[in-house]
Design an enzyme around this catalytic site. Structure first.
Site, mmCIF file in Angstrom:
data_model
loop_
_atom_site.group_PDB
_atom_site.id
_atom_site.type_symbol
_atom_site.label_atom_id
_atom_site.label_comp_id
_atom_site.label_asym_id
_atom_site.label_seq_id
_atom_site.Cartn_x
_atom_site.Cartn_y
_atom_site.Cartn_z
ATOM 1 N N ALA A 5 0.842 -1.214 0.000
ATOM 2 C CA ALA A 5 0.000 0.000 0.000
ATOM 3 C C ALA A 5 0.868 1.250 0.000
ATOM 4 O O ALA A 5 0.504 2.280 0.561
ATOM 5 C CB ALA A 5 -0.922 -0.026 1.220
ATOM 6 N N GLY A 6 2.031 1.140 -0.629
ATOM 7 C CA GLY A 6 2.933 2.291 -0.728
ATOM 8 C C GLY A 6 2.540 3.171 -1.907
ATOM 9 O O GLY A 6 1.379 3.192 -2.336
ATOM 10 N N VAL A 8 3.238 3.141 -5.262
ATOM 11 C CA VAL A 8 2.713 2.542 -6.499
ATOM 12 C C VAL A 8 1.405 1.797 -6.203
ATOM 13 O O VAL A 8 0.400 1.983 -6.895
ATOM 14 C CB VAL A 8 3.732 1.571 -7.145
ATOM 15 C CG1 VAL A 8 3.156 0.947 -8.410
ATOM 16 C CG2 VAL A 8 5.033 2.283 -7.466
ATOM 17 N N ASN A 90 14.121 -7.862 -1.910
ATOM 18 C CA ASN A 90 12.812 -7.995 -2.568
ATOM 19 C C ASN A 90 12.515 -9.440 -2.974
ATOM 20 O O ASN A 90 11.352 -9.842 -3.049
ATOM 21 C CB ASN A 90 12.716 -7.038 -3.761
ATOM 22 C CG ASN A 90 12.501 -5.610 -3.293
ATOM 23 O OD1 ASN A 90 12.264 -5.370 -2.107
ATOM 24 N ND2 ASN A 90 12.567 -4.660 -4.209
ATOM 25 N N VAL A 113 5.188 -5.813 -10.093
ATOM 26 C CA VAL A 113 5.724 -4.463 -10.305
ATOM 27 C C VAL A 113 7.052 -4.278 -9.563
ATOM 28 O O VAL A 113 7.889 -3.464 -9.931
ATOM 29 C CB VAL A 113 4.700 -3.390 -9.829
ATOM 30 C CG1 VAL A 113 5.242 -1.982 -10.012
ATOM 31 C CG2 VAL A 113 3.375 -3.528 -10.583
ATOM 32 N N ASN A 115 10.723 -4.299 -8.161
ATOM 33 C CA ASN A 115 12.031 -4.355 -8.838
ATOM 34 C C ASN A 115 13.035 -5.238 -8.096
ATOM 35 O O ASN A 115 12.889 -5.418 -6.890
ATOM 36 C CB ASN A 115 12.612 -2.933 -8.906
ATOM 37 C CG ASN A 115 12.178 -2.208 -10.161
ATOM 38 O OD1 ASN A 115 12.108 -2.792 -11.235
ATOM 39 N ND2 ASN A 115 11.886 -0.926 -10.024
ATOM 40 N N HIS A 170 13.903 -4.551 -17.728
ATOM 41 C CA HIS A 170 13.673 -3.217 -17.177
ATOM 42 C C HIS A 170 14.923 -2.816 -16.407
ATOM 43 O O HIS A 170 15.019 -2.982 -15.209
ATOM 44 C CB HIS A 170 12.447 -3.270 -16.256
ATOM 45 C CG HIS A 170 12.095 -1.961 -15.636
ATOM 46 N ND1 HIS A 170 11.793 -0.845 -16.388
ATOM 47 C CD2 HIS A 170 11.968 -1.584 -14.341
ATOM 48 C CE1 HIS A 170 11.492 0.156 -15.560
ATOM 49 N NE2 HIS A 170 11.588 -0.272 -14.315
HETATM 50 P P1 A3D Z 1 6.845 2.056 -1.279
HETATM 51 O O1 A3D Z 1 6.098 3.337 -1.363
HETATM 52 O O2 A3D Z 1 7.955 1.926 -0.290
HETATM 53 O O3 A3D Z 1 5.782 0.895 -1.018
HETATM 54 C C1 A3D Z 1 6.143 -0.440 -0.822
HETATM 55 C C2 A3D Z 1 5.151 -1.021 0.167
HETATM 56 O O4 A3D Z 1 5.410 -2.424 0.277
HETATM 57 C C3 A3D Z 1 5.278 -0.442 1.590
HETATM 58 O O5 A3D Z 1 4.048 0.086 2.016
HETATM 59 C C4 A3D Z 1 5.712 -1.637 2.423
HETATM 60 O O6 A3D Z 1 5.174 -1.627 3.751
HETATM 61 C C5 A3D Z 1 5.130 -2.785 1.606
HETATM 62 N N1 A3D Z 1 5.715 -4.069 1.917
HETATM 63 C C6 A3D Z 1 7.006 -4.379 2.191
HETATM 64 N N2 A3D Z 1 7.117 -5.688 2.467
HETATM 65 C C7 A3D Z 1 5.884 -6.226 2.339
HETATM 66 C C8 A3D Z 1 5.358 -7.537 2.493
HETATM 67 N N3 A3D Z 1 6.147 -8.555 2.817
HETATM 68 N N4 A3D Z 1 4.035 -7.706 2.315
HETATM 69 C C9 A3D Z 1 3.223 -6.684 1.985
HETATM 70 N N5 A3D Z 1 3.665 -5.418 1.817
HETATM 71 C C10 A3D Z 1 4.973 -5.187 2.005
HETATM 72 O O7 A3D Z 1 7.451 1.669 -2.701
HETATM 73 P P2 A3D Z 1 6.791 1.980 -4.150
HETATM 74 O O8 A3D Z 1 5.332 1.719 -4.058
HETATM 75 O O9 A3D Z 1 7.292 3.262 -4.657
HETATM 76 O O10 A3D Z 1 7.495 0.831 -5.027
HETATM 77 C C11 A3D Z 1 7.162 -0.509 -4.825
HETATM 78 C C12 A3D Z 1 8.053 -1.427 -5.679
HETATM 79 O O11 A3D Z 1 7.750 -1.208 -7.048
HETATM 80 C C13 A3D Z 1 9.557 -1.160 -5.535
HETATM 81 O O12 A3D Z 1 10.277 -2.370 -5.586
HETATM 82 C C14 A3D Z 1 9.874 -0.314 -6.762
HETATM 83 O O13 A3D Z 1 11.238 -0.394 -7.143
HETATM 84 C C15 A3D Z 1 8.964 -0.963 -7.764
HETATM 85 N N6 A3D Z 1 8.660 -0.141 -8.942
HETATM 86 C C16 A3D Z 1 8.769 -0.740 -10.154
HETATM 87 C C17 A3D Z 1 8.488 -0.020 -11.298
HETATM 88 C C18 A3D Z 1 8.609 -0.683 -12.625
HETATM 89 O O14 A3D Z 1 8.461 -0.037 -13.635
HETATM 90 C C19 A3D Z 1 8.910 -2.102 -12.703
HETATM 91 C C20 A3D Z 1 8.113 1.323 -11.209
HETATM 92 C C21 A3D Z 1 7.988 1.896 -9.954
HETATM 93 C C22 A3D Z 1 8.261 1.155 -8.805
#
Ligand code: A3D
Length: 307
Positions: A5-6, A8, A90, A113, A115, A170
């Site tokens: 719920a971060g 993305v 991850n 999604v 990385n 990617h």
């Molecule tokens: P962020 O806002 O930190 O959200 C990640 C969420 O995951 C946090 O709320 C954490 O509490 C939660 N989390 C961590 N461990 C667990 C678990 N075991 N079970 C359930 N929830 C958990 O990060 P974000 O939303 O900005 O990014 C999330 C991921 O997407 C990262 O790995 C980024 O690198 C990736 N991402 C990929 C792309 C692509 O184009 C592939 C683009 C943007 C972000």
């Protein structure tokens, strides 16, 4: 279901909830975070006119029977980090999340999604033991959106007039398909100098870093969530839309046993077809080299942790 719920994850849930064509479960390990965001989104429905139910939870039992599960759980990059730096942390998160998800939604389609994207999609595929068409990585739509945006801004035309594909993994080895990029049917090589194109290709490859550098505390999420939503819609509405997605390849483009970004037809079954564009050199070898760099990460994961 959206796992994580971060930035993305919550933005994907919001986009889905606003459109109102599916109920959404938002799940995270942090107590209260998905519940608070989901309740806020549910209340927004009274204004946006959406009747979608949005539920926040820390319990996978609430996700049971989901049709589509998007996994965004994991750490994002900080300035100076590459996507590959996130590999081991991850990998553990994806392994755990996938086991929980498939226990409650054994027939779902998984969109990854987290990385480093292609390696995490492969991990999810191996842990879930799902058929390959039901595990898909989101990246190519985002990379292509960046490429198209930069071309459109350079030429001062609508982004809708720019057709392009960015394929491969990617990461730094992603492959913007310059020879197949056109503006209203005209090759960009007719509209731009080699120098202009090189600048745009490099900016696309570094598109993630550019945003991490500006935000300092996280990575991109508006365009990534829009890209994931496009995939969800193609599946929900059985569009067979051809979108660049990371999928498990078995000989297509001369690549085998690895996830890489290629054009795929997305429909209700997930990846319904890998579309093989007849690529010329140097694009074909660049795509194969890019898949090789994904293979290195997958082998590193396999060396540290067996499934
Ligand atoms: P962020 O806002 O930190 O959200 C990640 C969420 O995951 C946090 O709320 C954490 O509490 C939660 N989390 C961590 N461990 C667990 C678990 N075991 N079970 C359930 N929830 C958990 O990060 P974000 O939303 O900005 O990014 C999330 C991921 O997407 C990262 O790995 C980024 O690198 C990736 N991402 C990929 C792309 C692509 O184009 C592939 C683009 C943007 C972000």
């Amino acid at each position: 279901t959206v796992v994580g719920a971060g930035n993305v994850g919550a933005t994907i849930a919001q986009r889905m909830a606003d459109k109102g064509y599916a109920d959404v479960v938002l799940i995270d390990i942090v107590p209260g975070l998905p519940q608070g965001k989901a309740l806020d989104m549910l209340e927004a429905g009274a204004v946006t006119g959406s009747d979608a139910l949005v539920l926040g939870t820390n319990d996978y039992a609430d996700t049971a029977g989901s049709d589509i599960v998007v996994i965004t759980a994991g750490l994002p990059r900080k300035p100076g980090m590459s996507r590959d730096d996130l590999l081991y942390k991850n990998m553990e998160i994806i392994t755990n999340v996938t086991q929980q998800v498939v226990k409650f939604s054994p027939h779902c389609i998984l969109i990854v999604v987290t990385n480093p994207l292609d390696a995490m999609a492969q991990r999810c595929f191996e842990v879930s033991k799902f058929p390959k068409h039901r595990v898909i990585g989101m990246a190519g739509i985002l990379d292509t959106a960046r490429f198209r945006t930069f071309i459109a801004r350079e030429l001062n035309v609508s982004v809708h007039s720019v057709a392009a594909y960015v394929l491969g993994g990617h990461g730094d080895s992603m492959v913007p398909m310059v020879a197949y990029t056109n503006v209203a049917g005209q090759p960009i090589t007719n509209r731009m100098t080699e120098e202009q194109i090189t600048k745009i290709v490099n900016r696309t490859r570094e598109g993630g870093e550019e945003i991490v550098g500006l935000l300092q505390t996280g990575s991109a999420f508006y365009a990534p969530s829009a890209a994931a939503t496009q995939m969800i819609e193609a599946i929900l509405f059985d569009r067979r839309e051809i979108l660049p997605c990371s999928t498990y390849l078995e000989g297509e483009y001369g690549i085998s046993g690895i996830f890489a970004g290629v054009p795929t037809a997305l429909g209700s079954k997930g990846v319904e077809e890998v579309v093989e564009i007849r690529l010329a050199e140097p694009e074909l070898s660049a795509l194969q080299r890019s898949a090789e760099s994904v293979k290195i990460l997958v082998e590193k994961m396999r060396a540290t942790s067996k499934i």
